[in-house]
Structure formats: structure tokens, C-alpha cells
Design an enzyme around this catalytic site. Structure first.
Site, PDB file in Angstrom:
ATOM      1  N   MET A 154       0.693  -1.026   0.023  1.00 49.58           N
ATOM      2  CA  MET A 154       0.070  -0.057  -0.121  1.00 49.58           C
ATOM      3  C   MET A 154       0.741   1.186   0.049  1.00 49.58           C
ATOM      4  SD  MET A 154      -3.154   0.991  -0.117  1.00 49.58           S
ATOM      5  CE  MET A 154      -4.689   1.277   0.887  1.00 49.58           C
ATOM      6  N   GLY A 155       1.512   1.287  -0.989  1.00 46.96           N
ATOM      7  CA  GLY A 155       2.321   2.521  -0.995  1.00 46.96           C
ATOM      8  C   GLY A 155       1.591   3.787  -2.010  1.00 46.96           C
ATOM      9  N   ILE A 157       1.074   3.915  -5.416  1.00 47.24           N
ATOM     10  CA  ILE A 157       0.112   3.468  -6.427  1.00 47.24           C
ATOM     11  C   ILE A 157      -1.011   2.687  -5.741  1.00 47.24           C
ATOM     12  CG2 ILE A 157      -0.137   2.070  -8.429  1.00 47.24           C
ATOM     13  CD1 ILE A 157       2.747   2.507  -9.140  1.00 47.24           C
ATOM     14  N   ARG A 236       5.244  -6.530 -10.165  1.00 51.39           N
ATOM     15  CA  ARG A 236       6.465  -7.162 -10.930  1.00 51.39           C
ATOM     16  C   ARG A 236       6.218  -8.739 -11.025  1.00 51.39           C
ATOM     17  NH1 ARG A 236       7.769  -3.050 -12.599  1.00 51.39           N
ATOM     18  NH2 ARG A 236       9.939  -1.808 -12.672  1.00 51.39           N
ATOM     19  N   GLU A 265       9.276 -12.321 -18.739  1.00 53.82           N
ATOM     20  CA  GLU A 265       8.586 -11.017 -19.371  1.00 53.82           C
ATOM     21  C   GLU A 265       9.646 -10.722 -20.795  1.00 53.82           C
ATOM     22  OE1 GLU A 265       7.605  -6.934 -18.045  1.00 53.82           O
ATOM     23  OE2 GLU A 265       6.354  -8.448 -16.883  1.00 53.82           O
ATOM     24  N   HIS A 284       2.734  -5.474 -19.899  1.00 57.39           N
ATOM     25  CA  HIS A 284       3.304  -4.376 -18.748  1.00 57.39           C
ATOM     26  C   HIS A 284       3.193  -2.935 -19.274  1.00 57.39           C
ATOM     27  CE1 HIS A 284       6.991  -3.927 -15.915  1.00 57.39           C
ATOM     28  NE2 HIS A 284       6.187  -2.667 -15.857  1.00 57.39           N
TER      29      HIS A 284
END
Ligand SMILES: NC(=O)c1ccc[n+]([C@@H]2O[C@H](COP(=O)([O-])OP(=O)(O)OC[C@H]3O[C@@H](n4cnc5c(N)ncnc54)[C@H](O)[C@@H]3O)[C@@H](O)[C@H]2O)c1
Ligand SMILES: O=C(O)[C@H](O)CO
Length: 324
Positions: A154-155, A157, A236, A265, A284
Site C-alpha cells: 500500500m504505497g 500506487i 513485478r 517477461e 506491462h
């Protein structure tokens, strides 16, 4: 005045390139795939600045090839492909681009959640395949309203996703390393990781990739989720054990996954994940709008130019070397 020698390891948005061009002699790798260090070695030998694309590892080998390097900038907030201690040992400040991509990435993360829940992408396929016939129904979706969203990480973004979810009538719980002091203002309740896994109807992952978070979603974690759970990863790919996710989806231990990021990826077209019917994958594109990618390129260019001028970067990961 002579220009700074700068290596750019991939494509760069026009707004950032224009800033660099004023003061730098640019050596730019314009082909795909991304270069190997050996392919850049002639340019790196004289480089004072490095503008590095998100998918390019910055490691001891690259740093050793660039003895005159004084600053590195990357147009991304996540810096898991960068050996920060190695940069610090060389007293090279590394600049990332937090902040400018927050709302854009939150839009994509919440967009994935909404699209998966309401089967929007499946509906579009259905119509195009000519399956929209009288009396024929495609599989139903699920409501967001009244459901619980669990945010892991929960930062900046994560908080922006929380606002979007609350506006849609969802309850928000979150798990972080520790509770946030401003959680009342966020209108979100803290949960231990395992509690969140068991309680959430939707889980959105937005942690950085670190030694601690690598593989944090594995078999055990998927087994703790509800069989109706939706799992969204916009952080990620390597935060998730891909095989365990495949198994959880194939065996319907969880209902659905929507991924902006994968491991590996890019995800090869013949990857087993893509054989599943309960998954949505996009390539992405969290921050991929023209406005935001230009802002990211401009902030990265500003960091690079400041470092070249021997001034502190605006946004520097290894603050201890952010001045000369
Ligand atoms: N999909 C995309 O295109 C895209 C775009 C931007 C960012 N990202 C990813 O999202 C990440 C978060 O970006 P941000 O700007 O919100 O960063 P941020 O630093 O503001 O927030 C990250 C949060 O995760 C928490 N955290 C760290 N380790 C954790 C752990 N092991 N368990 C639980 N919580 C943990 C931190 O305490 C912090 O609150 C980036 O590091 C990046 O990898 C992806
Ligand atoms: O970390 C980031 O900023 C993104 O993943 C790059 O697009």
C-alpha cells in the site's frame, strides 16, 4: 562548451530526448532486443551519463565497462534490475521516476480488476466471434460493489487504487511491512498478509520486487485465498511463482488472474498460462500513456542532467551519494 557524453540503451520519449539533446552527445541503441553490455562497450568507455531502459540490467559488468560514469537515470519507479549497492560503491547516483506515474498505473491496475470481473475482454471476443445470438449467454461476471479489495503493497500506487475501489463501493484492506500511520485517512484497514489472503475477494499486488517479496505468492498463498478470488498483479512478475499461479488457476483454487507483469517477461505466446480460460494478460502497460511516459522521460532526463552538472538529482534511490 563541450557536450556530455551520454549512452541511451533504448527508445526514449521525445520530451526527454529533446532535453538531453541540448547538452549531450547521445549514443543511442535503437534496435530490439535490448543490447548486451559487450555491444555497448565502445560507447560506455567514454560515457559520463547513462539513460537506461527499464528492462536493461545495471550490474558490476556494465559499471566496469563505464569507468567515467557519473550518473544513471531510468524512466521507471521500480529499480529491481539495478544493482544499487554497486552504483553506490562507485559513488554513482541512480535516479528513478516515482510519483509521475502513480495515477496512470493505478488506472491500469483497477482497469484490469474491472475488466476481469465483468469479463469485458471476453465479451468483445464473443461479439467478434459471432457468438452474440438470441438466447445465447456468455459466462457472467461478478460485482465489485460491496466486495473486499486486498492491496498488498500500500504505497503511492496502492493508495491510488484504493481510492478508485472505494469510489466503486468496495471495502479496502491492505498488507504492508507495517500499518500505515495515515490509514484512517486512506479509509483502509490493515491486515496481516495471511489474513488478507483469506478475506479478500480481489487481491491487487503493488509491492516493489525485493529479496523479501520475490516469490511471495506461491502454492501456500494461493491455497489460502477464496476459490472465488481474483488476483491482479501490476507490480513485478517475479513477486509471483508462475507455476504455482498456473496450478491455482488450472485447478480453480482461485477464480481468475489479471496480469500486467509476468515472469518471464515478455511472456512467450506458447506459455502454459495463456492456455487457461480464467486469465487476462497485458504486456506491462501500467504507465504506458503518452502523457505519463513523456513525464517519466523528462524526470529521468532532468535527473541525468543534474547529475552530469554535479548537482543532486530530484529523485535519487541511493541518497547517500546524491551530491558531490
Ligand atoms: N506495472 C507497471 O507498469 C508498474 C508501474 C509502476 C510501478 N510498478 C511497480 O509497483 C511498485 C510500487 O510502486 P509505488 O510507486 O507504489 O512504490 P511505493 O514505494 O510508493 O510503494 C510500495 C509499497 O510496498 C510496500 N512493501 C515493500 N515491500 C513489501 C512487502 N514485502 N510486503 C508488503 N508490502 C511491501 C512498501 O512499504 C510501500 O508501502 C514499483 O516498485 C514497481 O515495481 C509497476
Ligand atoms: O516500475 C515502473 O515504473 C514500471 O514498471 C516501468 O514501466
Amino acid at each position: 562548451m563541450s557536450k556530455y557524453k551520454v549512452v541511451v540503451t533504448g527508445r526514449i520519449m521525445p520530451a526527454g530526448l529533446a532535453m538531453l539533446k541540448e547538452q549531450c552527445e547521445i549514443y543511442q541503441w535503437e534496435q530490439t532486443p535490448r543490447p548486451r553490455v559487450e555491444e555497448l562497450s565502445e560507447w560506455l568507455r567514454d560515457a559520463e551519463g547513462l539513460f537506461v531502459s527499464t528492462n536493461m540490467p545495471v550490474n558490476e559488468q556494465l559499471l566496469a565497462a563505464a569507468p567515467r560514469l557519473r550518473v544513471i537515470a531510468q524512466p521507471a519507479v521500480g529499480y529491481d534490475s539495478v544493482d544499487i549497492p554497486a552504483c553506490t560503491n562507485r559513488k554513482i547516483p541512480f535516479g528513478n521516476t516515482p510519483g509521475v506515474l502513480v495515477e496512470t498505473t493505478a488506472e491500469l491496475a483497477f482497469g484490469l480488476l474491472l475488466t476481469a470481473a465483468r469479463r469485458i475482454h471476453e465479451g468483445w471476443d464473443w461479439v467478434r466471434a459471432g457468438k452474440w445470438q438470441p438466447g445465447v449467454l456468455m459466462p457472467f461476471g461478478v460485482d465489485l460493489y460491496g466486495k473486499t479489495l486486498g492491496i498488498v503493497g500500500m504505497g503511492a500506487i496502492g493508495s491510488a487504487v484504493a481510492r478508485r475501489a472505494q469510489a466503486s463501493g468496495m471495502k479496502v484492506i491492505y498488507s504492508n511491512r507495517k500499518p500505515r500511520p495515515d490509514q484512517d485517512a486512506l479509509k483502509a484497514e490493515y491486515r496481516l498478509f495471511d489474513e488478507l489472503l483469506a478475506e479478500a475477494d480481489f487481491i491487487v499486488v503493488l509491492t516493489p520486487l525485493t529479496a523479501e517479496s520475490r516469490g511471495m505468492f506461491g502454492e501456500k498463498e494461493f491455497a489460502k485465498m477464496k476459490p472465488t478470488a481474483y488476483f491482479i498483479n501490476a507490480a513485478r512478475g517475479a513477486v509471483v511463482d508462475t507455476q504455482a499461479l498456473y496450478k491455482a488457476l488450472a485447478e480453480k483454487q482461485i477464480a481468475y488472474a489479471a496480469l500486467d507483469v509476468t515472469d518471464p517477461e515478455p511472456l512467450p505466446a506458447d506459455h502454459p498460462l495463456l492456455t487457461l480460460s480464467n486469465i487476462l494478460v497485458v504486456p506491462h502497460i501500467g504507465s504506458a500513456t503518452t502523457e505519463t511516459r513523456n513525464k517519466m522521460a523528462m524526470l529521468a532526463a532532468e535527473n541525468l542532467l543534474l547529475g552530469l552538472a554535479g548537482k543532486p538529482l530530484v529523485t535519487c534511490v541511493n541518497q547517500e551519494v546524491n551530491y558531490r
